[in-house]
Design a protein around this motif. Structure first.
Motif, short mmCIF file in Angstrom:
data_model
loop_
_atom_site.label_atom_id
_atom_site.label_comp_id
_atom_site.label_asym_id
_atom_site.label_seq_id
_atom_site.Cartn_x
_atom_site.Cartn_y
_atom_site.Cartn_z
N ALA A 304 0.83 -1.22 0.00
CA ALA A 304 0.00 0.00 0.00
C ALA A 304 0.86 1.26 0.00
O ALA A 304 1.95 1.26 0.55
CB ALA A 304 -0.90 0.01 1.22
N ALA A 306 -0.23 3.95 1.51
CA ALA A 306 -0.41 4.33 2.91
C ALA A 306 0.07 5.74 3.20
O ALA A 306 0.87 5.99 4.10
CB ALA A 306 0.30 3.32 3.83
N LEU A 308 0.19 9.40 4.64
CA LEU A 308 -0.16 9.79 6.00
C LEU A 308 -1.47 10.57 6.03
O LEU A 308 -2.22 10.52 7.01
CB LEU A 308 0.97 10.62 6.60
N ALA A 309 -1.76 11.29 4.94
CA ALA A 309 -3.02 12.02 4.85
C ALA A 309 -3.99 11.23 3.98
O ALA A 309 -3.71 11.00 2.81
CB ALA A 309 -2.79 13.38 4.22
N PRO A 310 -5.12 10.80 4.51
CA PRO A 310 -6.12 10.22 3.62
C PRO A 310 -6.48 11.22 2.51
O PRO A 310 -6.46 12.44 2.70
CB PRO A 310 -7.30 9.96 4.55
N ARG A 390 -9.57 7.08 7.41
CA ARG A 390 -8.38 6.22 7.37
C ARG A 390 -8.71 4.80 6.88
O ARG A 390 -8.00 4.23 6.04
CB ARG A 390 -7.73 6.17 8.77
N GLU A 625 5.70 -4.67 5.44
CA GLU A 625 4.45 -4.30 4.79
C GLU A 625 3.87 -5.35 3.85
O GLU A 625 4.57 -5.90 3.01
CB GLU A 625 4.65 -2.97 4.04
N SER A 638 -6.58 0.10 9.81
CA SER A 638 -5.88 1.08 10.64
C SER A 638 -4.38 0.81 10.59
O SER A 638 -3.94 -0.20 10.02
CB SER A 638 -6.35 0.98 12.09
N TRP A 639 -3.62 1.71 11.21
CA TRP A 639 -2.17 1.54 11.27
C TRP A 639 -1.78 0.33 12.10
O TRP A 639 -0.65 -0.16 11.98
CB TRP A 639 -1.50 2.81 11.80
N ASP A 640 -2.67 -0.16 12.95
CA ASP A 640 -2.40 -1.42 13.66
C ASP A 640 -2.36 -2.59 12.67
O ASP A 640 -1.60 -3.54 12.85
CB ASP A 640 -3.51 -1.70 14.67
N TYR A 642 -1.68 -2.29 9.43
CA TYR A 642 -0.65 -2.06 8.39
C TYR A 642 0.48 -1.25 9.01
O TYR A 642 0.65 -0.06 8.75
CB TYR A 642 -1.25 -1.32 7.20
N ILE A 644 3.98 0.46 9.81
CA ILE A 644 5.16 0.92 9.06
C ILE A 644 6.27 1.21 10.06
O ILE A 644 6.05 1.24 11.27
CB ILE A 644 4.86 2.16 8.20
N LEU A 645 7.47 1.41 9.53
CA LEU A 645 8.64 1.62 10.39
C LEU A 645 8.43 2.85 11.28
O LEU A 645 7.97 3.89 10.81
CB LEU A 645 9.86 1.85 9.48
N SER A 646 8.75 2.72 12.56
CA SER A 646 8.53 3.82 13.50
C SER A 646 9.86 4.46 13.91
O SER A 646 10.94 3.95 13.58
CB SER A 646 7.82 3.29 14.75
#
Lengths: 707, 154
Positions: A304, A306, A308-310, A390, A625, A638-640, A642, A644-646
């Protein structure tokens, strides 16, 4: 002579298709210069690079230049901002247009001062004659100056004279963006602004059976409820009211679902009928493949964007004419597809570009523009802002196709590769609007009078889509590369940063390491043996020096290093990466080194920023991913779902530019994905003899490979 | 009804219904567009504000839960002409690609540095663990926060 007028001479970059100089530039009497790129800013810093090119060729200070954001009413049509082509297309158009504009100004100055052009020099728009006397651009400019066709016969400056190009002027947009000044289409606020939301089906292709619209119409703030076939949306005075109404619609609507999604394994691709095409074949009867033969299979899940802004758009419908603000990467193509979906003429849709968050390819940007227009028509005369939620972005944006690659190679007597076979299975990597027949705007497929869904395909070679970078840059005496393109993707696919190159380069570069091991040669030495291209060798040698690479050094069971290399599209940026990995519960990547060559760097800090970002994003792609789905739905909301690196996981990245100001500039944004994935995979093997051939390198896969 | 909050030092009478996420009051009523929607579930940090010295994701808090409280947004800590040391450091390090995450990250970092001016790399990464950046600008952002910390200690 008869032929001379039939075909106009090809002009550099997008100047070829937009030949009026006035389309690109205005030299204004108030001491400013307007530049009108058809390319748009998506966080890659392109506007800063283009500004430096114009300032350089015109000999004016950067502060004088104003960038006019692209719109379909007045900007040059430069297609899409994609494929890392903006420097080659827009950059070269501006370089030649500005050089020609400068020459026109010099001609006027020469006439006014009564001197020949050789006697004139320019500094920040002031033209001075050697014998004394001066005029400024601003004194001698007028509307007619650039009202002419470009000839591109004025040679741009030699790179040895560049003072601005190659520098790193601070980006003009960053002070605004870090202080919260409204900067994105999401931030638009017009008088009377309404908020729209769409109530999506439970799965793709579902048909709306029934829904209670009246109960939603009675909700607080609701201005309009739209049902058009299986398309359901709401417009409300306030954003939270629109969201509540959307949720109520979702609870009330009854659907017939039809979706049949594949098993959660990219290898489903191998079972489907494919259009098979041999895209490269070389035969050399003099080589004998007498050494070891290796085979391997690599894969990557759907991936994705993905953002950050829908996705978001604002539209207003007045008397059947639409004005739309959109973060589409191709506003003209979007217009060409929106007009028929709305049943109006092309000239009745004007689209203004506005920025959003980085998109990294074709996400929901175009789709939401049609949503905003459809909902604006339901509330005529007032602007309607639609931002996807989202979960909507995760479930409905187009994604990058899953892929499978099979490789087979045989070594020769000398330990080099004598024959190479490479087969790619994938869906198409492009379904942007405007590539019809049919429509690629999702909501148009659900209307009472639905638009025909367009086929998903590939950009043609040499750039390619699923086959991007499938043809190796290495010299093998015998090779066959075959592309298996599978039509009708069960999950909607389109372009994502690098397209097929991430998986293809991951496979090529992983397999090179596997073959180097079989040949008992250090992986870097093995690559260099198969590479004639001096620029390719230079980035590999440079990154090896940066990382202090020691030939044939094995990892210690926990830590290890690996290399990955490619030339993007075999025609653009050269990128070599060395990754260091550490095996813990998960695969960790503490450090990466990168050496790259983009020809002439236009905005040096900008290309470095692109490389650093591309590398970190590629680490995320590689470790984490995969689009989640079951047999009926995309299940990630949600981000849970999918991750991504934090910040707690990001590696240190050290980047070195090999600048070649004498060579043409090429794009920088997409060269890192494949080399990074391969470098991490190769480092894992170096660390602990674990070969992971399926992306992402999750904990489960690591455990399975070790066991 | 009748909720009142303070936004960047100015009183604000809330007209939205009680359960409205604070985010929409800040963006659409108070005009604080630097507070951004990203996920609506407190998972990405683009809507970060500071309440009682703590970083709070405003998308995930009903406005009624912050009645009477004082809220600081990115607009309240500095401007393009008079930037906060963190904002200045982001410009100096060119710590943005698209920039959509930047305002939320600056607010998380401010809450950290106000509480712990000597924050080290691990502290900073930990404080930013709720903020996502998709462009991969992390390294520059970490440099910018460290640069600002030095500036703020002076």
């Amino acid at each position: 002579m008869a032929n001379a007028t039939t075909t106009p001479r090809r002009l550099p970059g997008s100047l070829d298709t937009n030949r009026s100089l006035a389309t690109w530039l205005s030299i204004n009497r108030d001491g400013t210069v307007d530049m009108r790129p058809g390319k748009i800013e998506i966080g890659q810093g392109i506007l800063s690079a283009l500004t430096q090119i114009v300032a350089e060729e015109l000999d004016v200070n950067l502060e004088r230049i104003r960038v006019v954001t692209a719109d379909t009413a007045q900007s040059p049509n430069e297609g899409t901002t994609s494929g890392s082509r903006s420097i080659e297309e827009s950059g070269m158009a501006f370089r030649y247009a500005a050089a020609e504009a400068r020459e026109l100004l010099l001609a006027r100055a020469g006439a006014k001062l009564g001197v020949s052009l050789e006697q004139l020099s320019v500094s920040d728009g002031t033209i001075t004659s050697r014998g004394g006397g001066s005029v400024t651009y601003w004194d001698i400019t007028d509307e007619s100056l650039l009202q002419r066709e470009a000839t591109a016969e004025t040679a741009p400056k030699s790179h040895t004279l560049h003072k601005i190009v190659g520098g790193s002027a601070p980006r003009a947009d960053i002070p605004r963006k870090v202080t919260g000044v409204p900067s994105y289409v999401q931030d638009m606020d017009l008088p009377g602004l309404l908020h729209g939301r769409v109530s999506r089906p439970p799965s793709a292709g579902a048909q709306l059976l029934n829904v209670d619209l009246d109960e939603v119409r009675a909700m607080p703030g609701v201005v309009a409820v739209l049902r058009d076939g299986s398309y359901l949306g709401v417009v409300a005075e306030r954003e939270e009211q629109a969201i509540r109404a959307q949720r109520r619609l979702a609870r009330s609507a009854k659907w017939r679902t039809v979706a049949q999604l594949p098993e959660f394994d990219p290898r489903y691709l191998l079972k489907l009928p494919a259009k098979t095409e041999v895209i490269s074949e070389k035969k050399d009867a003099n080589t004998t493949a007498s050494g070891a033969t290796l085979e391997a299979e690599y894969s990557r899940h759907f991936l994705a964007h993905a953002a950050l802004a829908p996705s978001c758009a604002v539209a207003v419908c007045n008397g059947g004419k639409f004005t739309v603000w959109s973060h589409s990467q191709g506003i003209y193509l979007l217009r060409d597809e929106m007009a028929p979906a709305l049943g109006v003429a092309l000239e009745d849709v004007v689209i203004h570009h506005m920025e959003s968050a980085g998109c990294y390819g074709h996400n929901g940007a175009d789709d939401v523009a049609l949503d905003a227009a459809l909902l604006a028509r339901a509330a005529p005369g007032r602007p309607v802002r639609v931002q996807w939620m989202r979960d909507e972005e995760f479930m409905w944006e187009p994604v990058s196709s899953a892929m499978v690659v099979k490789t087979r190679a045989t070594l020769g007597k000398d330990g080099n590769i004598a024959s190479w076979h490479f087969d790619v299975w994938s869906h198409g990597h492009s379904s942007r609007p405007g590539r019809g027949p049919g429509s690629n705007l999702m909501s148009s497929w659900y209307l009472e009078k639905p638009m025909q869904r367009a086929q998903t395909g590939n950009p043609p070679l040499p750039g390619g889509g699923s086959h991007r970078n499938a043809i190796p840059i290495y010299d093998y005496p015998n090779q066959r590369v075959t592309n298996h393109l599978i039509a009708n993707p069960p999950i909607r696919t389109s372009s994502l940063r690098g397209l097929g190159s991430q998986t293809n380069v991951f496979a090529i570069e992983s397999f090179m390491d596997e073959l180097a091991l079989a040949a008992n040669v250090d992986p870097i030495e093995f690559r260099l043996r198969h590479l004639k291209d001096a620029r390719a060798r230079a980035v590999i040698e440079k990154v090896a020096a940066m990382a202090g690479w020691k030939a044939n050094q094995k990892g210690d069971g926990v830590r290890g290093r690996g290399i990955g290399f490619a030339r993007y599209k075999n025609a653009a940026a050269y990128v070599a990466i060395i990754a260091e990995v550490e095996l813990a519960e998960d695969v960790r990547v503490p450090k990466l080194w990168c050496a790259f060559d983009v020809g002439q760097a236009i905005h040096t800090d900008g290309v470095i920023n692109q490389m650093e970002g591309g590398i970190i994003q590629a680490v995320s792609f590689t470790l984490k991913e995969a689009v989640k789905y079951d047999r009926e739905h995309i299940t990630q909301k949600s981000w849970d779902d999918y991750p991504i690196l934090s910040f707690t996981e990001v590696p240190e990245v050290e980047v070195a530019l090999i600048n070649r100001p004498e060579l043409p500039p090429v794009g920088a944004g997409e060269g890192t994905q494949g080399p990074v994935s391969a470098a991490i995979g190769n480092a894992l093997f170096n660390a602990a003899n674990v070969r992971l051939r399926d992306i992402p390198f999750t904990r489960d896969r690591l455990i399975a490979a070790i066991a | 009804m009748g909720i009142s909050i303070t936004i960047n030092g100015r009183p604000h009478a809330v007209t939205a219904s009680d359960e409205t996420p604070l985010l929409y009051v800040l963006r659409n009523d108070a005009g604080c567009k630097g507070v951004r929607y990203g996920c609506g579930a407190g998972q990405c940090g683009t809507c970060m504000v500071i309440i009682d010295g703590k970083p709070v994701q405003s998308c995930d808090v009903p406005v009624s839960a912050v009645a009477g409280k004082s809220i600081t947004t990115i607009e309240g800590i500095g401007s393009a002409d008079h930037p906060h040391p963190l904002q200045r450091a982001f410009v100096e390090e060119q710590a943005a690609q698209c920039g959509y995450c930047a305002t939320g990250i600056i607010m998380s970092a401010k809450a950290l540095l106000d509480a712990n001016p000597n924050a080290n790399d691990a502290d900073i990464r930990g404080a930013l663990s709720k903020n996502l950046c998709r462009c991969g600008t992390h390294q520059r952002i970490l440099r910018a926060v460290k640069r600002a910390a030095i500036e703020m200690r002076k």
